[in-house]
Each structure stands twice: as structure tokens, then as C-alpha cells.
Write an enzyme that holds these catalytic residues in place. Structure first.
Site, short mmCIF file in Angstrom:
data_model
loop_
_atom_site.label_atom_id
_atom_site.label_comp_id
_atom_site.label_asym_id
_atom_site.label_seq_id
_atom_site.Cartn_x
_atom_site.Cartn_y
_atom_site.Cartn_z
N HIS A 261 0.74 -1.44 -0.31
CA HIS A 261 -0.10 -0.06 0.12
C HIS A 261 1.07 1.30 0.00
O HIS A 261 1.55 1.18 0.59
CB HIS A 261 -0.61 -0.48 1.49
CG HIS A 261 -2.42 1.01 1.20
ND1 HIS A 261 -1.79 2.04 1.35
CD2 HIS A 261 -3.61 0.60 0.98
CE1 HIS A 261 -2.75 3.03 1.48
NE2 HIS A 261 -4.38 1.36 0.66
N ASP A 312 -8.25 -4.76 -0.64
CA ASP A 312 -8.60 -5.54 -1.66
C ASP A 312 -8.19 -7.69 -1.52
O ASP A 312 -9.36 -7.64 -1.69
CB ASP A 312 -7.88 -5.24 -2.46
CG ASP A 312 -8.32 -3.08 -2.76
OD1 ASP A 312 -9.43 -3.73 -3.04
OD2 ASP A 312 -6.82 -3.17 -3.44
#
Length: 375
Positions: A261, A312
Site C-alpha cells: 500500500h 482488496d
């Protein structure tokens, strides 16, 4: 010579906001000052909408009022209804929904009203309309009717009802409701930044949200959850095949979707909750394959690359277990994020300044024109 800007605007502050905040080193996320670990599973998505759009967790009377507004606002207009059959099958679901969201403005009674009160009404309607549009899209391409909304169910339960045609089990509806809360906002991500840039020109709410939909479609943003599920379903064999798959992909220099991320240097706090939900749904459905594959992949990627799963990764197996088609995972992300996008558009309009960053020019300055016959 001026110092060059960081690539991708990393660490550049683009706006001030009181909507959400992140501590990437500690792996923390707050909505309006509430830690996500404190409110996930404790507030409904409707309460979350009130928190993001209106600034506070609602009283019971305020929640009842918002719930009534959402119920009244879920119907979309004749223009979108007429357009729906034409966009189904013409591209990906996100392409179709991007077009449909834009068309909602044509029938919106507040479309030409730029006041903050009108923005708030449009924001509520958009939160209510998008789940119905996604369900209508799925029904249209499947050749069936959309079930009527059940007044006893909230946005999460009604979406599962309308997308699958069956009333969801209470726990399934609760889990999906928590998913919507977890995805609702995430500071200045790509789609939210897009919405705020458009809103900063004093363009309208629907234009800003249409732009956000376009940004979310990318596989480096909302599209990653679909890629995760396609990866999980592509692996033949048992859990041992997962290890070899990961090593082959990394050895070939390919990215494993759902890991890493731009902000978090440790585990994404949303992934903490989604991992638990994935395991619970695996037990409820009796199908643990994709949960077990996910856990094995998580460990292998951590061992090989030191990367943690992001929001996700476990969302993919959760949505799959809830019966949501894989190519609708990103539209589901949009259903949740609509609450945050609209809150940011309202905030931008309340204290607006045109967003106009500079750029680092890398081309020459000494070019001279010559006639075309001499080029």
C-alpha cells in the site's frame, strides 16, 4: 534549479479535511476521529453515511430520518432507466456504471442547484441509487427482474437481496454491512482526489463522482479486488500450489495484486477485519478453499517480499462467499466509497480553492520552427 516534486505526489498535502485520517506506520484509520477498529461491526453503513456526510454519529431520530431519505432517494430517473439496456454488454460493469452515474444528473431535481443543502440532498440520493443501479445492471444482463427492496433491510441487506434474488441470511447481511463501512473513506486516495479536483472547479456533484468512478476502475485502485479473485480461481491444485504460484509470479517480476500500500507500512487495518470475515464466511458456507488459499498466499508473500495484504485482498474472498459476481467487486467498492466521495465534494465546496498543482517540465526550451519542407 527548482527541486523536483515527488513522483505520484507522494507526501504532498493536497487539501485539508476533517473526514478521515491515516497513520501509515501504525496501521490506523479514523473516520471523523473514530478509530476504524472501534466502529467496524458496531455501526451500520447508514450510520457511517451520516458520520461522513454530516459530521457526527446520528441519534436514533437522525438515523431514522436519514434512513427514510435513503429509501425515498433510491429510485433513479427515466433517462438512466432508458440508457440501462444500451450500456449492458457494451463494456465492463464499471464503464456502464460510470455512464449511468453521469446520467443520474439529468433527472436529479437539484442538478442545477450548487448550494451546500442541495449537495447534501444529491449526496444522499447517490448513496441510495448506486446499489440499485448495480443490481439493475446485473438483473438486466441476467434476464431477470430486480426484487423490490425490503423495508426491514438496510442498504447492505437489500443489495444482497437484489443482486442474488434471495433474502440474505442475517449474518451475511451484517458482514456485508461491515464491508461497506470499512471501504467508505480513505483520505486522499486517487478517486477521492479526482472528485475533489473536479469539485474545486465548482463543477457539479455528479461530474465529480463520475470522475471518481473512472479513477476507481483502475487495477491499481478499486480494480485490484477483482484481480485478486481471478488470481485465486486460476490456481489449480491444493494449498501447496499457492506457494509455487507466488514464487513463479515474483520470479517473473509480476506483481501479486492485493499486497502492499502507498500509505501503510504495516498491515492495513481494514484487512484485519476482512480476514476474520473471510474465515467466518468460509465456515458458514462450508467452502474454505479461497480463504485457505488467501492465508497461504498472505504468508508466502510476507516471507518472500515482506508485504502485507491491503483492503482488496481478503475483500475478494468475502465478496465471492456472499454470492457477488467477480466483475461486480469494483462496483461494490464504489457503492461503499460513494459515502466518502460525496462527503469530500461537500467539504470541497464548503471552503473551495481551485486545485492547480505545478509540474516538472522535462522537455527542451530551445526548439525553433522550420518550414515543413525542410523538416
Amino acid at each position: 534549479m527548482a527541486e523536483k516534486s515527488p513522483r505520484g505526489l507522494a507526501d504532498v498535502v493536497a487539501a485539508s479535511t476533517s473526514i478521515s485520517d491515516i497513520d501509515g506506520r501504525e496501521g490506523r484509520l479514523w473516520y471523523r476521529g473514530y478509530d476504524i477498529h472501534d466502529i467496524a461491526g458496531r455501526i451500520s453503513f447508514e450510520e457511517c453515511v451520516h458520520l461522513l456526510q454530516r459530521g457526527t454519529l446520528p441519534t436514533q431520530a437522525e438515523l431514522d430520518g436519514l434512513t427514510a431519505e435513503l429509501a425515498d432517494g433510491r429510485r433513479y430517473g427515466s433517462v438512466s432507466a432508458t440508457l440501462l439496456p444500451y450500456v449492458v454488454g457494451s463494456g465492463t460493469p464499471m464503464e456502464a456504471l460510470r455512464t449511468l452515474v453521469s446520467s443520474l444528473a439529468i433527472d436529479d431535481p437539484d442538478a442545477e442547484d450548487a448550494s451546500i443543502d442541495a449537495d447534501r440532498r444529491k449526496a444522499t440520493r447517490l448513496v441510495a441509487q448506486l446499489p440499485v443501479l448495480v443490481a439493475s445492471y446485473e438483473a438486466q444482463r441476467s434476464g431477470r427482474e430486480v426484487p423490490d427492496a425490503d423495508p426491514e433491510l438496510g442498504i447492505a441487506g437489500n443489495f444482497l437481496l437484489q443482486i442474488t434474488g434471495e433474502r440474505p441470511a442475517p449474518r451475511a447481511a451484517e458482514i456485508f454491512d461491515e464491508c461497506l463501512v470499512l471501504h467508505a473513506d480513505h483520505t486522499m486516495n486517487a478517486s477521492t482526489f479526482t472528485a475533489r479536483v473536479i469539485a474545486a472547479t465548482l463543477s457539479d456533484m455528479h461530474s465529480a463522482i463520475t470522475g471518481a468512478m473512472g479513477a476507481l476502475r483502475g487495477p491499481l485502485h478499486g480494480g485490484a479486488n477483482e484481480a485478486v479473485m481471478k488470481t485465486l480461481t486460476s490456481i489449480d491444485g491444493d494449498e501447496n500450489a499457492v506457494d509455487q504460484f507466488v514464487r513463479d509470479e515474483l520470479g517473473a517480476g509480476r506483481k501479486i495484486m492485493g499486497f502492499g500500500h502507498r500509505v501503510y507500512k504495516t498491515e492495513d487495518p481494514r484487512a484485519t477485519h476482512l480476514r476474520k470475515m473471510s474465515e467466518e464466511l468460509a465456515d458458514l458456507t462450508g467452502n474454505r478453499r479461497y480463504y485457505e488459499f488467501s492465508r497461504r498466499m498472505e504468508q508466502t508473500v510476507l516471507d518472500e517480499k515482506g508485504l502485507f495484504p491491503n483492503v482488496d485482498f481478503f475483500a475478494a474472498s468475502v465478496y465471492h462467499a456472499l454470492g457477488i459476481p467477480t466483475d461486480l467487486f469494483t462496483p461494490v467498492f464504489a457503492i461503499s466509497r460513494m459515502s466518502g466521495w460525496t462527503a469530500h465534494v461537500i467539504e470541497q465546496h464548503e471552503d473551495n480553492r481551485l486545485i492547480r498543482p505545478d509540474s516538472d517540465y522535462t522537455g527542451p526550451h530551445d526548439q525553433q520552427w522550420v518550414e515543413i519542407s525542410k523538416r
